[in-house]
Design a protein around this motif. Structure first.
Motif, PDB file in Angstrom:
ATOM      1  N   PRO A 301       0.828  -1.212   0.000  1.00  7.51           N
ATOM      2  CA  PRO A 301       0.000   0.000   0.000  1.00  7.51           C
ATOM      3  C   PRO A 301       0.857   1.254   0.000  1.00  7.51           C
ATOM      4  CG  PRO A 301      -0.016  -1.069   2.164  1.00  7.51           C
ATOM      5  CD  PRO A 301       0.647  -2.012   1.215  1.00  7.51           C
ATOM      6  N   LYS A 302       0.460   2.210  -0.803  1.00  4.85           N
ATOM      7  CA  LYS A 302       1.219   3.448  -0.915  1.00  4.85           C
ATOM      8  C   LYS A 302       0.946   4.338   0.282  1.00  4.85           C
ATOM      9  CE  LYS A 302       1.284   3.589  -5.981  1.00  4.85           C
ATOM     10  NZ  LYS A 302       0.916   4.366  -7.183  1.00  4.85           N
ATOM     11  N   ARG A 303       1.984   5.062   0.692  1.00  3.35           N
ATOM     12  CA  ARG A 303       1.817   6.034   1.762  1.00  3.35           C
ATOM     13  C   ARG A 303       0.938   7.176   1.285  1.00  3.35           C
ATOM     14  NH1 ARG A 303       6.758   7.532   2.157  1.00  3.35           N
ATOM     15  NH2 ARG A 303       7.355   5.963   3.667  1.00  3.35           N
ATOM     16  N   GLU A 304       0.037   7.610   2.137  1.00  2.62           N
ATOM     17  CA  GLU A 304      -0.860   8.686   1.740  1.00  2.62           C
ATOM     18  C   GLU A 304      -0.066   9.969   1.597  1.00  2.62           C
ATOM     19  OE1 GLU A 304      -4.373   9.112   4.021  1.00  2.62           O
ATOM     20  OE2 GLU A 304      -4.606   6.972   4.337  1.00  2.62           O
ATOM     21  N   ALA A 305       0.033  10.462   0.369  1.00  2.00           N
ATOM     22  CA  ALA A 305       0.849  11.646   0.097  1.00  2.00           C
ATOM     23  C   ALA A 305       0.337  12.861   0.837  1.00  2.00           C
ATOM     24  CB  ALA A 305       0.883  11.911  -1.405  1.00  2.00           C
ATOM     25  N   ALA A 306      -0.946  12.852   1.155  1.00  2.10           N
ATOM     26  CA  ALA A 306      -1.536  14.025   1.795  1.00  2.10           C
ATOM     27  C   ALA A 306      -1.119  14.153   3.251  1.00  2.10           C
ATOM     28  CB  ALA A 306      -3.056  13.955   1.701  1.00  2.10           C
ATOM     29  N   GLN A 307      -0.575  13.063   3.834  1.00  5.40           N
ATOM     30  CA  GLN A 307      -0.284  13.100   5.261  1.00  5.40           C
ATOM     31  C   GLN A 307       1.203  13.116   5.572  1.00  5.40           C
ATOM     32  OE1 GLN A 307      -2.363   9.967   7.253  1.00  5.40           O
ATOM     33  NE2 GLN A 307      -4.366  10.598   6.502  1.00  5.40           N
ATOM     34  N   THR A 308       2.021  12.476   4.758  1.00  2.00           N
ATOM     35  CA  THR A 308       3.450  12.404   5.052  1.00  2.00           C
ATOM     36  C   THR A 308       4.278  12.757   3.827  1.00  2.00           C
ATOM     37  OG1 THR A 308       3.568  10.061   4.479  1.00  2.00           O
ATOM     38  CG2 THR A 308       3.093  10.601   6.777  1.00  2.00           C
ATOM     39  N   VAL A 309       5.516  13.095   4.077  1.00  4.37           N
ATOM     40  CA  VAL A 309       6.488  13.323   3.004  1.00  4.37           C
ATOM     41  C   VAL A 309       7.763  12.580   3.363  1.00  4.37           C
ATOM     42  CG1 VAL A 309       5.583  15.569   2.316  1.00  4.37           C
ATOM     43  CG2 VAL A 309       7.307  15.450   4.110  1.00  4.37           C
ATOM     44  N   GLU A 310       8.526  12.205   2.359  1.00  5.83           N
ATOM     45  CA  GLU A 310       9.783  11.513   2.604  1.00  5.83           C
ATOM     46  C   GLU A 310      10.920  12.525   2.677  1.00  5.83           C
ATOM     47  OE1 GLU A 310      11.243   7.438   0.984  1.00  5.83           O
ATOM     48  OE2 GLU A 310      12.089   8.981  -0.340  1.00  5.83           O
ATOM     49  N   ILE A 311      11.674  12.441   3.763  1.00  5.62           N
ATOM     50  CA  ILE A 311      12.832  13.304   3.971  1.00  5.62           C
ATOM     51  C   ILE A 311      14.086  12.448   3.909  1.00  5.62           C
ATOM     52  CG2 ILE A 311      13.972  14.891   5.555  1.00  5.62           C
ATOM     53  CD1 ILE A 311      11.366  15.959   4.394  1.00  5.62           C
ATOM     54  N   GLN A 312      15.002  12.850   3.070  1.00  3.14           N
ATOM     55  CA  GLN A 312      16.256  12.132   2.926  1.00  3.14           C
ATOM     56  C   GLN A 312      17.396  12.962   3.512  1.00  3.14           C
ATOM     57  OE1 GLN A 312      16.905  10.938  -1.117  1.00  3.14           O
ATOM     58  NE2 GLN A 312      14.914   9.925  -1.313  1.00  3.14           N
ATOM     59  N   GLY A 313      18.440  12.276   3.892  1.00  5.81           N
ATOM     60  CA  GLY A 313      19.565  13.003   4.437  1.00  5.81           C
ATOM     61  C   GLY A 313      20.691  12.081   4.835  1.00  5.81           C
ATOM     62  N   ARG A 314      21.604  12.641   5.597  1.00 12.57           N
ATOM     63  CA  ARG A 314      22.804  11.900   5.985  1.00 12.57           C
ATOM     64  C   ARG A 314      23.245  12.369   7.368  1.00 12.57           C
ATOM     65  NH1 ARG A 314      28.035  11.308   1.943  1.00 12.57           N
ATOM     66  NH2 ARG A 314      28.586   9.177   2.506  1.00 12.57           N
ATOM     67  N   VAL A 315      23.755  11.423   8.137  1.00  4.43           N
ATOM     68  CA  VAL A 315      24.258  11.725   9.474  1.00  4.43           C
ATOM     69  C   VAL A 315      25.763  11.467   9.500  1.00  4.43           C
ATOM     70  CG1 VAL A 315      24.139  11.155  11.925  1.00  4.43           C
ATOM     71  CG2 VAL A 315      22.051  11.133  10.537  1.00  4.43           C
ATOM     72  N   PHE A 316      26.508  12.434  10.022  1.00  3.20           N
ATOM     73  CA  PHE A 316      27.965  12.317  10.152  1.00  3.20           C
ATOM     74  C   PHE A 316      28.332  12.277  11.634  1.00  3.20           C
ATOM     75  CE2 PHE A 316      27.125  14.299   6.109  1.00  3.20           C
ATOM     76  CZ  PHE A 316      28.002  13.652   5.243  1.00  3.20           C
ATOM     77  N   GLY A 317      29.379  11.548  11.939  1.00  2.89           N
ATOM     78  CA  GLY A 317      29.851  11.451  13.305  1.00  2.89           C
ATOM     79  C   GLY A 317      30.721  12.632  13.689  1.00  2.89           C
ATOM     80  N   PRO A 318      31.164  12.681  14.945  1.00  2.40           N
ATOM     81  CA  PRO A 318      32.042  13.774  15.380  1.00  2.40           C
ATOM     82  C   PRO A 318      33.333  13.871  14.582  1.00  2.40           C
ATOM     83  CG  PRO A 318      31.181  12.572  17.271  1.00  2.40           C
ATOM     84  CD  PRO A 318      30.810  11.781  16.057  1.00  2.40           C
TER      85      PRO A 318
END
Length: 965
Positions: A301-318
């Motif tokens: 089932p597809k995520r309801e576009a009206a309620q959520t959005v996909e956020i992409q990114g990256r995490v770097f360490g110290p």
């Protein structure tokens, strides 16, 4: 704290107070709040508190997800309907266990009858085929035997063994001694062991195996049994909750509220989940492989576009390298924490967040300090970078004034403040330039954990605690509460070797004696040592001024403990709060002993009680509790909406009121009840509910920029309110363009909100309706770009309005210019901090769109300071004072933590100056000011974009002492 930071701080504080209060209230208090005041947050707290136990019982008995969900919901519907007749509300957990067990058995019998009559329909199978029927029946024995225990033993067993509470917390919930809990728990286990042994089951093994089948996790299946528009109750749930008609007679409004609460608590990411019932470990089996097929598989089932959005990114360490396994959390509305996912081997993530999410997106690991970003700034098209920092655990010890360790104290992080480059290097300069005597300098971003347990610790037997994961080089606000001690706060400067002594001495110098909230402003290094003073207990009764009866559930706050503390400072210092019991009695714990105490009964917009304040000065000797009785009186409830006049749509706003001059009914109300200002926040549909006294009162509405998609820039686009034409005698327009009105005793007050209306209710009126209307200004759009035409996001801008030159941080790459005039050019200034670009425009109403502001590099000025004898002046702070207020405010933002100081040769360099705008130089050394020996016309300076201007040698002389005072 700047004007723009205050609303966010107060909102974060309000969330923290509500959550903390609900966590600390007993079941009895929560039930009373729900029944007496229709307090939905109280019922939600009960569902959060006991929902996992109830669902576990239902799942153990039934073994089928939908049947268990129906029994679970029926149990809480029964609670909502029967709570009023419960004899022992303190033993609510015991009642819920028994009710859930009986309801689940009833559901089991109904399912059996249904399968018998539906011979053609394949029987329902358990959701977990590995869970053998026999094993589920064995598990059910536990609930059967628990239900047969006497209530005094059942209560402690349910809380300690099924809800995993400590004995101390169980004692607090049941209002008995901890030793009583221990003896009752031992007796309960003995009785259960004897009964289960007769049936061939060992209690310890059964408890261990049962614990493996359930866990608190991330999500409970969403409730889908009602359509709120019609309150269509599922027949199966109505049947389980005794009878359909009796449930429906509970009232549609209240029934809807209960359903909404359960939906809100358990839907989405939720607060708990349950693992499928599993067989004992020896019976584990592999799942069969899915058969191959040439047919196309059913897509997920597809995520309801009206309620959520996909956020992409990256995490770097110290260390700057990608960080694998970092957790992504969302701190959202009402301090709800949602686990979104973890980073992959390359530190990347892709998570779903609600559209227009509030709060913070957080990256967290066990071996580093967190990073976070405002959820309001998350854009699907813009990848997020989160950089974890080196951690420095905060360690501390709390002892009493007698030197005894304080065990069981709760240490919670209230605020984490981050400075530029995640370094405290700028802190001393920012401290020197702060506005208030005790204000903590602003950083680049703040994190409010609210009422969550993200960063909390409890002191051990030696009074010690450790907090990890906050991050080094940050300022951390700690709140400490514990048994028998006064509530205390500390600011931790989380840097090894940071000397806090001169800062604390300065704070003490400005403090006017011992005040209630004195300790909260003091600073500590990362190794915290706190001597906690003994608490002063305050008791009393809140009575209805007309009937003399106690006011159940009244909210009583201790705002301050010294006559020098004003209300605003008290609010920011985290006041102590409690609620009155059924007879109106209240008790405040954790207060410091002081010369006087300011107590406030908060207004109750549901029942119509206005607030009341009293200053208590007749304290008892030493630390003996003292009594302070308070009275409140009902006012007039005003309901309505804040409406955009041009669109007819509601606008998120704050509503308040002020008693107008000559109101004859002020004398009939308790002290400060009529004049105390409080804000009512409109709902999502724009509705509000405010309280006023009879007689002429000004109802005021201001657009709440914190809830607008365009933020403060959008809020500035609403016109200032004008006088109510029906009551001109109460108003006068001020020279600054703000509305002036005459309040109590004829005092003239300024109001810069967006809407107002005089209401004049008659005595005895219970409720009236009054809408408020706001209007938008005309606007032109300015696009912000660099010299190559690339858009610049999140710049600072000043000059959006003619009557407000305060700078704001933009959300995108455009900026509105409101109410431009044909013959009065408007100066607008922009500054992009990450690239250090700045620019300005002068606009009139004749400007044609598109309007583009091109930002270029900032400028620098150099020079040398000499005294009248030509000798170099070392250690003098040099700053710029711009002629235009807009430029001055932007310059202050750029240089709030920076100083240009002359070296031993008297030389200085002042950088990041706004180009093409005139300014003068100012000179100061400590408390001593300087001025030029001669002030030629060249004293007004201007630098070009990207250029360095050398002003040469400047001769100075001290400012006469009279001017320096």
């Amino acid at each position: 704290m700047t004007r723009s930071a205050v609303p966010a701080s107060v909102r974060g504080l309000r969330h923290l107070l509500i959550e903390q209060r609900r966590q600390e209230e007993s079941d009895e208090q929560l039930l009373h709040a729900f029944l007496a005041h229709s307090d939905e947050t109280a019922f939600a707290a009960l569902v959060r508190r006991h929902g996992p136990m109830v669902q576990n019982v239902c799942r153990r008995v039934l073994g089928h997800v939908q049947d268990a969900e129906d029994a679970y919901q029926a149990t809480f519907l029964l609670l909502a309907r029967k709570a009023v007749v419960l004899r022992n509300r303190a033993a609510l957990a015991s009642w819920l266990h028994g009710t859930a067990y009986r309801t689940a058995l009833k559901a089991k019998q109904s399912a059996a009858r249904r399968r018998k009559h539906e011979a053609r329909t394949p029987p329902r199978t358990a959701d977990n085929p590995a869970g053998e029927l026999l094993w589920r029946e064995v598990q059910t024995l536990l609930d059967e035997e628990i239900a047969s225990l006497p209530e005094i033993y059942r209560s402690v067993f349910v809380l300690c063994c099924l809800e995993s509470l400590s004995r101390a917390e169980t004692a607090r919930r049941l209002r008995v001694k901890e030793g009583t809990v221990s003896s009752r728990l031992a007796e309960a286990r003995t009785r259960l062991q004897q009964r289960l042994a007769r049936r061939g089951v060992e209690l310890t093994a059964l408890l261990t195996a049962t614990a493996l089948t359930t866990q608190a996790a991330s999500a409970l299946p969403s409730v889908s049994l009602t359509r709120m528009s019609g309150i269509a109750l599922s027949p199966s749930i109505a049947a389980l909750a005794d009878s359909g008609p009796s449930i429906l007679s509970f009232g549609k409004a209240k029934l809807a509220a209960v359903f909404l609460l359960m939906v809100g608590v358990v839907s989405g990411a939720g607060l708990w989940a349950f693992r499928e019932p599993a067989a004992p470990p020896a019976q584990s089996a592999k799942a069969p492989a899915a058969p191959s097929s040439d047919k196309p598989q059913t897509p997920p089932p597809k995520r309801e576009a009206a309620q959520t959005v996909e956020i992409q990114g990256r995490v770097f360490g110290p260390d700057g390298k990608p960080k694998a396994g970092a957790k992504l959390l969302l701190l959202g509305e009402n301090d709800k924490i949602t686990e979104l996912g973890v980073t992959d081997a390359d530190g990347r993530f892709a998570v779903a967040v609600p559209k227009r999410a509030e709060g913070r997106l957080i990256a967290r690991t066990e071996d580093a300090g967190i990073d976070f970003v405002s959820a309001a700034n998350l854009k699907p098209e813009k990848p997020v970078e989160l950089r974890l920092v080196k951690d420095r655990p905060i360690r501390g010890r709390i002892v009493t004034t007698e030197g005894k360790p304080v065990s069981g104290a709760r240490v919670a992080v209230r605020l984490i403040r981050v400075y530029a480059n995640n370094s405290l290097d700028s802190f001393p300069t920012a401290w020197a330039k702060r506005r208030g005597n005790s204000e903590t300098p602003e950083g680049v971003k703040d994190f409010w954990p609210g009422g969550t347990a993200l960063f909390t610790a409890a002191t051990d037997a030696e009074g010690r605690f450790v907090l990890r994961g906050i991050g080094a080089e940050r300022v951390v606000f700690l709140n400490i509460v514990g048994p028998g001690i006064a509530s205390t706060e500390r600011r931790v400067i989380n840097r090894d070797g940071f000397d806090v002594k001169p800062y604390n001495q300065e704070l003490r110098n400005h403090s006017q004696g011992k005040v209630q909230w004195g300790p909260w402003i003091l600073m500590s290094g990362p190794d915290v040592s706190i001597v906690a003073e003994r608490e002063k207990i305050i008791r009393g009764v809140v009575k209805d001024a007309d009937t003399g009866k106690g006011v159940a559930g009244a909210s009583v706050w201790l705002l301050a403990g010294d006559e020098h503390n004003d209300l605003f400072r008290g609010l920011l210092a985290l006041p102590l709060e409690t609620r009155a019991d059924a007879d109106g009695r209240y008790e405040i714990r954790g207060a410091l002993k002081a010369k006087s105490y300011l107590l406030q009964v908060m207004r109750d917009r549901v029942r119509g009680y206005l607030g009341s304040a009293v200053r208590v000065t007749d304290d008892t000797h030493g630390y003996q509790p003292f009594t302070a009785n308070l009275s409140v009186k009902k006012g007039v409830i005003v309901t309505g909406k804040i409406i955009d006049k041009s669109t007819g749509k509601p606008v998120p706003s704050l509503v308040e009121n002020a008693v107008l001059n000559g109101n004859p009914f002020v004398k009939d109300y308790p002290t400060d009840s009529g004049g105390f200002i409080s804000h009512a926040e409109t709902g999502k549909d724009g509705t509000f509910r405010e309280l006023v006294i009879p007689g002429p009162v000004l109802l005021k509405g201001g657009v709440d920029w914190t809830r607008l998609s365009g933020g403060e820039a959008e809020a500035m686009g609403y016109k200032k309110c004008k006088p109510d034409p029906e009551y001109p005698k109460y108003f006068q327009m001020r020279p600054d363009g703000n509305l002036g009105y005459f309040g109590l005793n004829g005092v003239a007050y300024a109001y810069g909100g967006n809407a107002c209306k005089v209401v004049d209710a008659k005595p005895g009126t219970a409720i009236i309706h009054q809408d408020l209307f706001v209007e938008r200004e005309s606007a032109k759009t300015v696009r912000i770009q660099d010299a190559e035409g690339r858009p610049l996001n999140r710049a600072w801008a000043a000059g959006l309005r003619a009557d407000n030159n305060w700078p704001i941080r933009l959300n995108g790459d455009t900026c509105p210019a409101y109410a431009l005039e044909a013959n009065k050019p408007r100066l607008m200034i922009f500054y992009e901090p990450s690239k250090k670009l700045a620019g300005s425009l002068r606009l009139t109403a004749n400007e044609k769109e598109p309007i583009v502001a091109k930002l270029g590099p900032v400028g620098t000025i150099r020079g040398r300071l000499l005294d009248a004898e030509g000798k170099p002046l070392a250690g003098v702070v040099v700053d710029a004072r711009f002629r235009d207020g807009e430029a001055g405010h932007i310059h202050e933002i750029i240089h709030k933590a920076k100083h240009a100081i002359t070296d031993s040769d008297g030389s200085f360099s002042l950088d990041e100056l706004l180009p093409d705008l005139k300014f003068e130089l100012t000179f100061r050394q400590g408390k001593r000011g300087f001025e030029r020996v001669a002030k030629p016309t060249e004293a007004t300076i201007e630098v070009k974009a990207g250029a360095t201007c050398d002003v040469g040698a400047i001769e100075l002389k001290p400012v006469p002492k009279k001017s320096d005072e």
